[in-house]
Design an enzyme around this catalytic site. Structure first.
Site, PDB file in Angstrom:
ATOM      1  N   LYS A  94       5.225   2.144  -2.637  1.00  0.00           N
ATOM      2  CA  LYS A  94       5.409   3.378  -2.989  1.00  0.00           C
ATOM      3  C   LYS A  94       5.630   3.589  -4.472  1.00  0.00           C
ATOM      4  O   LYS A  94       6.233   2.601  -5.095  1.00  0.00           O
ATOM      5  CB  LYS A  94       6.374   4.146  -2.382  1.00  0.00           C
ATOM      6  CG  LYS A  94       6.090   5.834  -2.150  1.00  0.00           C
ATOM      7  CD  LYS A  94       5.056   6.141  -1.096  1.00  0.00           C
ATOM      8  CE  LYS A  94       4.775   7.459  -1.083  1.00  0.00           C
ATOM      9  NZ  LYS A  94       4.006   7.810  -0.001  1.00  0.00           N
ATOM     10  N   SER A 118      -7.566   4.969   3.802  1.00  0.00           N
ATOM     11  CA  SER A 118      -7.429   4.282   2.465  1.00  0.00           C
ATOM     12  C   SER A 118      -7.912   2.932   2.646  1.00  0.00           C
ATOM     13  O   SER A 118      -8.453   2.228   1.670  1.00  0.00           O
ATOM     14  CB  SER A 118      -6.173   4.300   1.983  1.00  0.00           C
ATOM     15  OG  SER A 118      -5.742   5.641   1.896  1.00  0.00           O
ATOM     16  N   THR A 142      -7.130  11.836   7.765  1.00  0.00           N
ATOM     17  CA  THR A 142      -5.533  12.246   8.245  1.00  0.00           C
ATOM     18  C   THR A 142      -5.736  13.162   9.549  1.00  0.00           C
ATOM     19  O   THR A 142      -5.313  12.824  10.969  1.00  0.00           O
ATOM     20  CB  THR A 142      -4.604  12.557   7.390  1.00  0.00           C
ATOM     21  OG1 THR A 142      -4.834  11.933   6.287  1.00  0.00           O
ATOM     22  CG2 THR A 142      -3.367  12.757   7.886  1.00  0.00           C
ATOM     23  N   LYS A 166       0.733  -1.116   0.043  1.00  0.00           N
ATOM     24  CA  LYS A 166      -0.029  -0.080   0.044  1.00  0.00           C
ATOM     25  C   LYS A 166       0.979   1.311  -0.040  1.00  0.00           C
ATOM     26  O   LYS A 166       1.894   1.326   0.681  1.00  0.00           O
ATOM     27  CB  LYS A 166      -1.031  -0.208   1.139  1.00  0.00           C
ATOM     28  CG  LYS A 166      -1.722   1.230   1.200  1.00  0.00           C
ATOM     29  CD  LYS A 166      -3.032   0.855   0.821  1.00  0.00           C
ATOM     30  CE  LYS A 166      -4.174   2.128   0.423  1.00  0.00           C
ATOM     31  NZ  LYS A 166      -3.722   2.555  -1.017  1.00  0.00           N
ATOM     32  N   ASN A 225      -5.239  20.192   3.988  1.00  0.00           N
ATOM     33  CA  ASN A 225      -5.981  18.840   4.067  1.00  0.00           C
ATOM     34  C   ASN A 225      -5.830  18.489   5.591  1.00  0.00           C
ATOM     35  O   ASN A 225      -6.686  18.851   6.409  1.00  0.00           O
ATOM     36  CB  ASN A 225      -5.745  17.980   3.216  1.00  0.00           C
ATOM     37  CG  ASN A 225      -6.540  16.800   3.477  1.00  0.00           C
ATOM     38  OD1 ASN A 225      -5.948  15.848   4.381  1.00  0.00           O
ATOM     39  ND2 ASN A 225      -7.574  16.463   2.942  1.00  0.00           N
ATOM     40  N   LYS A 269       4.331   2.084   8.887  1.00  0.00           N
ATOM     41  CA  LYS A 269       3.055   2.898   9.175  1.00  0.00           C
ATOM     42  C   LYS A 269       1.604   2.016   9.088  1.00  0.00           C
ATOM     43  O   LYS A 269       0.940   2.091  10.205  1.00  0.00           O
ATOM     44  CB  LYS A 269       2.713   4.117   8.056  1.00  0.00           C
ATOM     45  CG  LYS A 269       1.846   4.815   8.578  1.00  0.00           C
ATOM     46  CD  LYS A 269       1.622   6.097   7.497  1.00  0.00           C
ATOM     47  CE  LYS A 269       2.754   7.260   7.675  1.00  0.00           C
ATOM     48  NZ  LYS A 269       2.367   8.549   7.000  1.00  0.00           N
TER      49      LYS A 269
END
Ligand code: NAD
Length: 426
Positions: free
Chosen positions: A105, A368, A195, A69, A226, A93
């Protein structure tokens, strides 16, 4: 060994912690290795008909806990080394918040501002085609990152699904190959604020542990995009006093002594949208009145005598040049890497509690995961259902890290990494 390598620096940080807490060296070294590194030269034809090959990457670090992810960034400075480091941090994470994902990534070495909208779409679709064989809802689930957004992800998803249908590989789960999609195209309503919301959940639990009363706890938030906006919004909604805010052009706080009321976050946003920047938007209780406020620089914001400092904009903003000015006793790293290692050591020794980015901003990847979950389970989570699930995951992660920290007499960052490594090492 390349001294400027971001990956080597990240791996060294993990090795240092592993050594301090006596984790088996061979297992740590094994964990640090990437499972797959894909380097691409993406064929791309620009609006003038010129064809060139653009460098790109998809790097898959670890899949022990589930599909890889991680976001895809479009930036002229993207390198293999950077993507390798970022994919390692994604493994950590995801393990910190205990979601069934590994770390990956992606990136394309391009300045997206140099492209027209049509060219951006052409490149996004070409990247999706180039990685088709190594992604999928059960293999690797990319998302937006720096300079990519729901529109770009939508083009990539559309391209992926076209190929899947052509090859007769399409299933009802295929839509879960990417996250960060527009809400109408399988995206999660709660993702936008995930977040910032996750950070506010962590703040709440930290305050409880430290016996801080929200109505007496002052907070300065750097960055009003954001992450900063939604963090400030949810912290104020929980009764905390958000007394200073800033964006790239400067910040605002109360004139004179420390404020005892929170800024009105919605009004500040309204005012910022009207005038184009935040400095000058001193809004409290539904009223904006600059005569009560004081315009400050970003450096002044970091040095305010508040209880909690929340860097939510850029990396390395708290560093050796300004670490001695910091007065807050708590720092919540909502941005990625806002405190340099040197400042980290200095502030930790001074007794400052630093909530590490891999916990503080993990609400994003947890959001996500909820989007992916609703896609593969062919369900729809309302905003409330999404945020409720996120709240539970963040609370559990916080308690695990807090108790690990107490048990090991460590920092929160060390505890977060210990929790993650325990889940990730074979
Ligand atoms: P954004 O672009 O929406 O907002 C960034 C904000 O920072 C803007 O208000 C901008 O004005 C401000 N800013 C820029 N330069 C500044 C400076 N020099 N001083 C003060 N403020 C400055 O970005 P975002 O999505 O809110 O991300 C912020 C940080 O959080 C980044 O480090 C990002 O990697 C990290 N992060 C974001 C998410 C997410 O879900 N958006 C998830 C995890 C981590």
């Amino acid at each position: 060994m390349d001294k400027n390598s971001l990956y080597n620096a990240s791996a060294d940080q993990i090795r240092e912690i592993a050594k301090k807490f006596k984790l088996p060296k061979d297992k740590v070294d094994n964990f640090l290795k990437h499972e797959r590194i894909v380097e691409l030269n993406i064929p791309f034809t620009n609006a003038l008909g010129k064809t060139e090959k653009i460098p790109g990457y998809r790097i898959q670090h670890n899949s022990k806990l589930g599909p890889y992810k991680g976001g895809i960034r479009f930036h002229q400075n993207v390198t293999r080394d950077e993507v390798m480091a970022l994919s390692l941090w994604m493994s950590l994470k995801c393990a910190v918040v205990n979601i069934p994902f590994g770390g990956g990534k992606g990136g394309v070495t391009i300045d997206p501002k140099s492209l027209s909208e049509e060219e951006l779409e052409t490149l996004s679709r070409a990247y999706s085609r180039a990685i088709y064989d190594i992604i999928g809802p059960d293999i690797d689930v990319p998302a937006p990152d720096v300079n990519t957004n729901a529109k770009i992800i939508n083009w990539m998803t559309d391209e992926y699904i076209k190929i899947a249908k052509k090859r007769k590989e399409y299933t009802s789960k295929s839509i879960g190959t990417f996250t960060g999609k527009p809400v109408k195209k399988g995206g999660l309503e709660a993702r936008e604020e995930a977040t910032g919301f996750g950070g506010a959940v962590i703040l709440d639990h930290l305050a409880k542990q430290l016996k801080l009363k929200p109505e007496k706890t002052t907070i300065a938030v750097q960055g009003f995009g954001n992450v900063g906006y939604f963090f400030a919004h949810h912290a104020a909604a929980r009764g905390f006093l958000v007394t200073a805010l800033s964006d790239s052009k400067g910040g605002i706080t109360k004139k004179g002594t420390t404020a005892t009321v929170s800024l009105d976050i919605e009004k500040v946003m309204e005012c910022k949208n009207e005038q184009g920047y935040l400095a000058g938007c001193y809004c409290v209780g539904g009223v904006c009145d600059i005569s009560e406020g004081r315009v400050i620089t970003n450096e002044e914001l970091l040095a305010l005598p508040v209880d909690v400092l929340v860097p939510s904009a850029l990396e390395n903003v708290i560093n050796k040049d300004n670490m001695k000015n910091i007065k807050a006793k708590i720092i919540i790293e909502m941005a990625n890497g806002p405190v340099t290692p040197e400042a980290y050591d200095y502030l930790t020794k001074k007794g400052v509690i630093i909530v590490p980015d891999i916990l503080a901003n993990a609400g994003g990847v947890t959001g996500s995961w909820i989007e992916w979950k609703q896609n593969v389970e062919t369900k729809n989570y309302t905003k409330k259902q999404g945020l409720d699930l996120l709240d539970k995951k963040m609370e559990t992660a916080f308690s695990e890290i807090w108790s690990t920290m107490k048990k090991n007499k460590s920092t929160m960052r060390e505890a977060a990494l210990l929790v993650a490594l325990a889940r990730l090492m074979d």
